[in-house]
Motif scaffolding. Structure first.
Motif, PDB file in Angstrom:
ATOM      1  N   ASP A   1      -2.568  16.497  22.034  1.00 18.41           N
ATOM      2  CA  ASP A   1      -3.400  15.635  22.880  1.00 18.41           C
ATOM      3  C   ASP A   1      -2.782  15.357  24.246  1.00 18.41           C
ATOM      4  O   ASP A   1      -3.412  14.737  25.108  1.00 18.41           O
ATOM      5  CB  ASP A   1      -3.714  14.317  22.167  1.00 18.41           C
TER       6      ASP A   1
ATOM      7  N   THR B   1      -0.410  13.341  25.096  1.00 13.88           N
ATOM      8  CA  THR B   1      -0.160  11.920  25.347  1.00 13.88           C
ATOM      9  C   THR B   1       1.122  11.668  26.138  1.00 13.88           C
ATOM     10  O   THR B   1       1.138  10.882  27.098  1.00 13.88           O
ATOM     11  CB  THR B   1      -0.090  11.154  24.012  1.00 13.88           C
TER      12      THR B   1
ATOM     13  N   ALA C   1       0.751  12.704  29.798  1.00 10.66           N
ATOM     14  CA  ALA C   1      -0.080  11.746  30.528  1.00 10.66           C
ATOM     15  C   ALA C   1       0.693  10.462  30.824  1.00 10.66           C
ATOM     16  O   ALA C   1       0.638   9.920  31.940  1.00 10.66           O
ATOM     17  CB  ALA C   1      -1.336  11.433  29.726  1.00 10.66           C
ATOM     18  N   LYS C   2       1.450   9.992  29.854  1.00 10.18           N
ATOM     19  CA  LYS C   2       2.220   8.765  30.030  1.00 10.18           C
ATOM     20  C   LYS C   2       3.279   8.939  31.122  1.00 10.18           C
ATOM     21  O   LYS C   2       3.511   8.033  31.937  1.00 10.18           O
ATOM     22  CB  LYS C   2       2.896   8.390  28.709  1.00 10.18           C
TER      23      LYS C   2
ATOM     24  N   ARG D   1       1.627   9.057  34.544  1.00  7.95           N
ATOM     25  CA  ARG D   1       1.198   7.696  34.894  1.00  7.95           C
ATOM     26  C   ARG D   1       2.387   6.866  35.366  1.00  7.95           C
ATOM     27  O   ARG D   1       2.279   6.092  36.332  1.00  7.95           O
ATOM     28  CB  ARG D   1       0.536   7.041  33.678  1.00  7.95           C
TER      29      ARG D   1
ATOM     30  N   SER E   1      -4.642   7.302  41.162  1.00  4.65           N
ATOM     31  CA  SER E   1      -4.880   8.709  40.827  1.00  4.65           C
ATOM     32  C   SER E   1      -5.623   9.442  41.944  1.00  4.65           C
ATOM     33  O   SER E   1      -5.380  10.632  42.178  1.00  4.65           O
ATOM     34  CB  SER E   1      -5.659   8.823  39.514  1.00  4.65           C
TER      35      SER E   1
ATOM     36  N   ARG F   1      -5.359  18.507  28.830  1.00  2.01           N
ATOM     37  CA  ARG F   1      -5.913  17.245  28.296  1.00  2.01           C
ATOM     38  C   ARG F   1      -5.266  16.046  28.967  1.00  2.01           C
ATOM     39  O   ARG F   1      -5.933  15.045  29.256  1.00  2.01           O
ATOM     40  CB  ARG F   1      -5.704  17.215  26.789  1.00  2.01           C
ATOM     41  N   ALA F   2      -3.952  16.129  29.218  1.00  2.98           N
ATOM     42  CA  ALA F   2      -3.257  15.021  29.885  1.00  2.98           C
ATOM     43  C   ALA F   2      -3.781  14.817  31.301  1.00  2.98           C
ATOM     44  O   ALA F   2      -4.029  13.683  31.735  1.00  2.98           O
ATOM     45  CB  ALA F   2      -1.760  15.300  29.914  1.00  2.98           C
TER      46      ALA F   2
ATOM     47  N   ARG G   1      -6.725  15.682  32.534  1.00  3.31           N
ATOM     48  CA  ARG G   1      -8.101  15.192  32.522  1.00  3.31           C
ATOM     49  C   ARG G   1      -8.189  13.734  32.081  1.00  3.31           C
ATOM     50  O   ARG G   1      -9.128  13.030  32.455  1.00  3.31           O
ATOM     51  CB  ARG G   1      -8.971  16.074  31.623  1.00  3.31           C
ATOM     52  N   GLU G   2      -7.207  13.285  31.311  1.00  2.00           N
ATOM     53  CA  GLU G   2      -7.185  11.878  30.908  1.00  2.00           C
ATOM     54  C   GLU G   2      -6.940  10.960  32.101  1.00  2.00           C
ATOM     55  O   GLU G   2      -7.489   9.854  32.185  1.00  2.00           O
ATOM     56  CB  GLU G   2      -6.100  11.645  29.856  1.00  2.00           C
ATOM     57  N   LEU G   3      -6.142  11.432  33.059  1.00  2.00           N
ATOM     58  CA  LEU G   3      -5.756  10.584  34.189  1.00  2.00           C
ATOM     59  C   LEU G   3      -6.618  10.768  35.429  1.00  2.00           C
ATOM     60  O   LEU G   3      -6.701   9.853  36.257  1.00  2.00           O
ATOM     61  CB  LEU G   3      -4.299  10.862  34.575  1.00  2.00           C
TER      62      LEU G   3
ATOM     63  N   ALA H   1     -10.243  11.984  37.342  1.00  2.00           N
ATOM     64  CA  ALA H   1     -11.667  12.345  37.364  1.00  2.00           C
ATOM     65  C   ALA H   1     -12.202  12.005  38.750  1.00  2.00           C
ATOM     66  O   ALA H   1     -12.349  10.831  39.076  1.00  2.00           O
ATOM     67  CB  ALA H   1     -12.444  11.593  36.284  1.00  2.00           C
TER      68      ALA H   1
END
Length: 362
Positions: free
Chosen positions: A230, A232, A235-236, A239, A249, A271-272, A274-276, A278
């Motif tokens: 995923d 995660t 992404a963390k 961030r 962002s 995925r990471a 796209r999580e942060l 858009a």
């Protein structure tokens, strides 16, 4: 926020023996890697175009060339240059010397790093660091700490990864290599292509065109050899870098991806991202042109990216042709006029994840 800047860079890689040649070549048509049977099997491999059968003498020749290039660009007084501390990041150090010299040819990591520093003509404190593929950025992290504490105004960071059979055989045994080509983010990607590089980055407290706004580190405990599906941890870490840099962002103009063509690793990073983000900002990967240079990849890719941007271009992602709908990333090159903030991702075996925030000064 960091008060450190990138003063100068130099690089020897598969794209050429110096950074200028590399920047010129990556602006042109893609070049396929050689097939290097000596380096652990009949696998494609991105080798530095410097000849030599003796591993140690070849390494010294590469280092001398990179040192001369960096010293010219740094424009430091001789006494300042000689006093520089040197932080060396690598995942293999002198392991390649075993290939034609046996066990007796391998040096401890610190001794190899000290000899490399002397080859650069610097005589300050030397540190050797190995955090697998993030070793070069870990060396940069140490350099930032030395500057932040006021211990030094300039620090030499070296990322070094030179050909050796052990590394190639290990990645092949883990079934992580492509038998054909590196295809970062591509629908048909099927593995990594390894490469070698020696990169040098001079980090300084004095103002320069690019400021290091933040460097965040993270840990992905999902697997020793790959990220959580995923994304995660990635992404963390991204961030965290943006938080220290005080960026939203939407402020990010370009993401330099870790992506090297691994089926699952590329998907996790996608995925990471796209999580942060858009919409997702422009993305690129440099491993289709340099290969995955492991412990050298941070300084090597940083040097090539900044030199390309200085020439007005974001490099194309070699090997990317067919978008993967599940990944959701479509790397693209082009003009660099609008690029002011760059998020620079790197990850490696053992769960190491790093994200570097760079911004144009002034």
């Amino acid at each position: 926020m960091s008060g450190a800047f990138v003063r100068a860079c130099a690089l020897a890689s598969a794209l050429g023996p110096d950074l200028e040649t590399a920047a010129e070549r990556i602006a042109g048509a893609p070049v396929a890697p050689s097939r290097n049977t000596k380096a652990g099997g009949d696998w494609p491999y991105f080798a530095i175009p410097v000849a030599g059968d003796d591993w140690r003498k070849r390494a010294e020749a590469i280092a001398r060339s990179v040192a001369g290039d960096l010293r010219r660009k740094a424009a430091l007084a001789p006494a300042q240059w000689a006093a520089l501390p040197c932080i060396v990041g690598s995942s293999s150090f002198s392991v390649g010397a075993w290939d034609n010299g046996g066990w007796g040819a391998i040096e401890p990591a610190f001794e190899f790093s000290s000899r490399l520093a002397k080859g650069f003509g610097v005589h300050g404190p030397v540190t050797a660091v190995s955090t697998t593929c993030t070793s070069g950025l870990s060396a940069l992290d140490i350099a930032l700490g030395l500057i932040a504490e006021g211990e030094f105004r300039e620090v030499l960071v070296l990322g070094v990864e030179l050909c050796n059979r052990l590394t190639v055989a290990g990645f092949a045994g883990l079934q992580l290599l492509s038998a054909t080509a590196a295809r970062p983010c591509d629908r048909d990607r099927d593995g990594l292509v390894l490469g070698e590089a020696l990169a040098a980055v001079l980090v300084s407290a004095a103002s320069a065109p690019w400021r290091i706004a933040a460097l965040a580190t993270g840990m992905d405990a999902a697997s020793v050899t790959g990220p959580a599906p995923d994304g995660t941890a990635t992404a963390k870490t991204m961030r965290a870098a943006m938080a220290v840099a005080n960026w939203e962002s939407a402020a990010v103009d370009l993401i330099k991806l870790q992506s090297g063509g691994g089926l699952l690793a590329d998907l996790a990073e996608g995925r990471a991202v796209r999580e942060l983000f858009a919409p997702v900002p422009r993305t690129i990967s440099l491993k289709g042109a340099l290969g995955h240079t492991l412990g050298a990849s941070g300084p090597a890719e940083l040097a090539l990216l900044l030199e390309s941007i200085a020439r007005g271009r974001v490099p194309a992602t070699w090997g990317f042709a067919k978008p993967d709908g599940g990944l959701g990333l479509a790397p693209s090159g082009g003009g660099a006029e609008s690029v002011r903030r760059v998020l620079f991702n790197l990850s490696g075996f053992g769960g190491s994840v790093m994200s570097l925030a760079l911004e144009k000064a002034g």
